[in-house]
Each structure stands twice: as C-alpha cells, then as structure tokens.
Design an enzyme around this catalytic site. Structure first.
Site: not given
Length: 423
Positions: A259, A274, A346, A349, A387
C-alpha cells in the site's frame, strides 16, 4: 455495488444509510439516469420489433414481385437502423454513467452499527487480558537487539520499509506459520497460495477500484500489487455460478501486502506499524445470505483465538458508520495493547460485505427455490503479522534487549525461548 432496482424501490433506505456514513447523495440524479437508460432500452426494443415486422413485409413484397414497395420499405429499415445506432450509443453512455455512480457509492451500514462520523463513535464490545507494564517502543527494542534495521531497508527501498534479521526474522515467519496452521487445522479454512499481482477486474470486484486507486501500487504493464490477500481470495469465485452445496467457502492465505499509504503522511513514520510492504494472514468467507451474520461472529472468534493463544491483551470494537470500510455493512476491529505506545492499535478488521462484492464480481448461486442470487462475502485479518510482532516485542520485553518467545511459538522457533540473547 448496489442493485439499482433496490435503490429505485427503497430510495429512503439508501439515503438514510449513506447519511449515516456522512454522505449526502444526489439520488435523484442517479434515478434520472436510470430512468433515461430504461427508456432507451424500451425504445430499442420497440424499434427492433418494428424493423422485424417491416423486414417480413419486404420479404412478402419481393415474393409478390412488388419491388417498388420493397424498396420503399427498405428505406424505412435503413432509417430504423440509424435510429437504433443512435439509441445504442445513448444506452452505452447512460449505462457507463450509471455504473460509474453506483461503483463509487459505499455499502449501507447494518442496523447494529453505531452511527457516528469517525472512530470516536466506535463502541467497545469486550476486553481480554491484563495490560502489560510500560515498555520501550518496539523499534527501540528491535534496534537494541540488533535485529531490526531500518537504515539498510531505506538504502535498499526508501522510507516505510523494514529489514528483520536472524531470530526476529524467524519469529515473524513462525508467527505466520502458526496462524496458518491454526486456521487450517482448528478453524477449517482452506489454505491458498495466491498471486501478488492482479488485474483491474479483481481490484474492482472487492472495491479497491476505482475509488482507492491512489493508495495502490500499479506496475507499468497495468497489473496491481495486492493491498491484501482479500483481493485474490474473494475473486477466486468471480464470474461464477456456484453450487449451493459448496457454501460456505472459507479461504486463508499468507502474503505480503502493498500500500502506498497515501493518506498517512506524517503518521507512524517510525517502526513497523505503517509500511509500504507488510505480511498478513487473511481470512475470506463466501456464504449464503441467511448465515452471513453468524459467519461474521465466527470469523471474529477465529481471529481472537490467535490473540488469546499468544496471551496478548486486546479489545473488540464495533466500528461506527463513519469509520467502516467502503464495502462493509458491519465491521469488528481487534485492537491489541501496545505498552510501548500506551494505547490499543488495530491488528485485525473483520467485515461483512453482504452481496456488495459478489455483485461487482458477478458471482451467483442457486437457492432452494432454484433462483440465482448473490452470496455474501466476508474478510478479516487473522492476523496482521507485522503488528502481532510489534505486540510481542512490547508485551514480552524482559529488559536488556531480551524478548521472551510466547509458548505456542517456541516449537516453530526450534525450541528458542528468548531472542536477543548474545549468540
């Protein structure tokens, strides 16, 4: 993508749903295009019928030797052909315009979803574990161990990349293997090894295109690097007529994800939170509509099971209407406790997308009444490997550059119980 028939029949429902997401949609503009499109289709059908009727009369006139009448009728047919060509072009333009509008509109939140503008309206469902005592940040721990190297990664690839060494690289690989094994042997998912490059249609099918193209990496030949394994896993059933007896389908894959993080300028610039490239284990389900809400709870429990087995403190949040992803009608977030940052972040999800993606992918199955309908799709991280690694570094930090390896991972680590120790 939404069914225009449902929008036409339930205008207020859709307006209310988009308003919950903070969107004011000019629905009349969409319905007017739909009306004009249906008119052009009707006009085309009428002209087609008239042309066919005249063609029969031409044949009759020729059979009777009346060439004058046949020629006159032929001229009428040519006029019809010209009108039909104009209507075909108008129909194509209107259809493209309608699809453009519909493909840019997000899914409608489920009634269970709290209404709010952003993450401040998310609601905590439950909490697990005891928050660990404060620790250094994960990147400080990794650099103290000499096993996390951002400088070399930047030299090789630029900012927002990482390089893991020795036991830390082994710990990352062990995490992925453990997650896959759990989801396959315990949770009943089929492991899939997927391509990392996909076509436009696959990205469109799951909702990344056209709206989120700026956040994706595209190759010179037009392929896209996957932002998540959700894209190839879900699109495995694109343009398919499934057998109802095959449902539910449950897939799991471990991949690198890519990303641009275009909207994350200045956020989490240090560390593993990130990155442009990151490892993740992804879960995807394709199910009958009547079982999709139960499947969402099942998916959530599968992801939670990994965190529990690692004994990492976490909480479950239900996302508000303004914080949900584009394709979702209901989303749970798992947020793991990071003592180095003194906050929850997070780590997964889990989303139910109803038939939003299956419509875009042209995926159907026959129900008990032999009617072709669209299945529901779900996806969730099970978990984000990077993460999870961050959470282990901060929650299992022993001091002096030493991190304890969680019990369930030690067999995957060849019996290593601690990393960072002098070799």
């Amino acid at each position: 993508m939404h069914d225009i028939n449902k929008i036409r029949e339930n205008k207020d429902l859709f307006l209310s749903g988009w308003k919950k997401r903070g969107l004011e949609i000019d629905i009349d503009k969409i319905l007017n295009i739909d009306r004009d499109l249906r008119k052009s289709i009707t006009s085309l059908q009428e002209l087609q019928t008239k042309r066919n009727d005249i063609s029969k009369l031409i044949g009759k006139a020729k059979k009777e030797g009346d060439n004058t009448k046949a020629n006159e009728l032929s001229k009428e047919v040519q006029e019809f052909k010209k009108l039909m060509q104009e209507l075909e072009e108008s129909k194509a333009n209107l259809s493209d315009k309608l699809n453009e509008y519909l493909s840019s509109l997000p899914n409608i939140p489920h009634d269970d979803v709290p209404v709010g503008q952003d993450e401040s309206s998310n609601i905590q469902i439950r909490e697990f574990g005891k928050k660990s005592k404060p620790s250094p940040n994960h990147y400080e721990i990794g650099e103290e161990m000499g096993l996390l190297d951002f400088d070399t990664a930047a030299k090789l690839s630029g900012s927002r990349f990482s390089l893991l060494k020795k036991d830390l690289a082994l710990l990352e690989r062990s995490l992925a293997n453990y997650m896959i094994d759990q989801h396959v042997s315990k949770n009943g998912y089929d492991e899939i090894s997927v391509p990392y490059l996909v076509k436009d249609a696959a990205m469109y099918g799951t909702g990344q295109l056209p709206k989120f193209s700026d956040d994706q990496f595209k190759t010179e030949d037009g392929s896209w690097l996957i932002p998540t394994a959700e894209v190839p896993l879900t699109n495995m059933v694109s343009n398919s007529n499934l057998d109802a007896t095959d449902l539910p389908l449950r897939y799991v894959a471990y991949t690198q994800c890519f990303r641009k993080e275009a909207g994350a300028a200045g956020k989490d610039t240090k560390g593993l939170i990130r990155l442009h490239q990151f490892p993740k284990v992804e879960l995807v389900s394709i199910v009958k509509p009547e079982s999709s809400l139960d499947e969402l709870e099942r998916l959530l429990n599968c992801a939670e099971g990994i965190l529990k087995s690692l004994n990492l403190p976490y909480r479950v949040m239900i996302l508000s209407s303004g914080d949900m992803g584009f394709s979702a009608i209901k989303t749970y977030d798992l947020e793991v406790w990071l003592p180095g940052q003194n906050l929850y972040r997070e780590i997964s999800s889990c989303s139910l997308c109803s038939d939003f993606q299956s419509r875009r992918m042209n995926t159907r199955f026959k129900d008990s009444n032999n009617k072709k309908i669209h299945p529901h799709t779900l996806n969730g991280s099970g978990l984000a490997v990077g993460r999870t690694l961050v959470a282990i570094l901060e929650n299992y930090y022993e001091g002096n550059g030493i991190v304890v390896v969680p019990d369930v991972l030690q067999p995957y680590m060849g019996g290593i119980k601690k990393i960072g120790l002098p070799s």
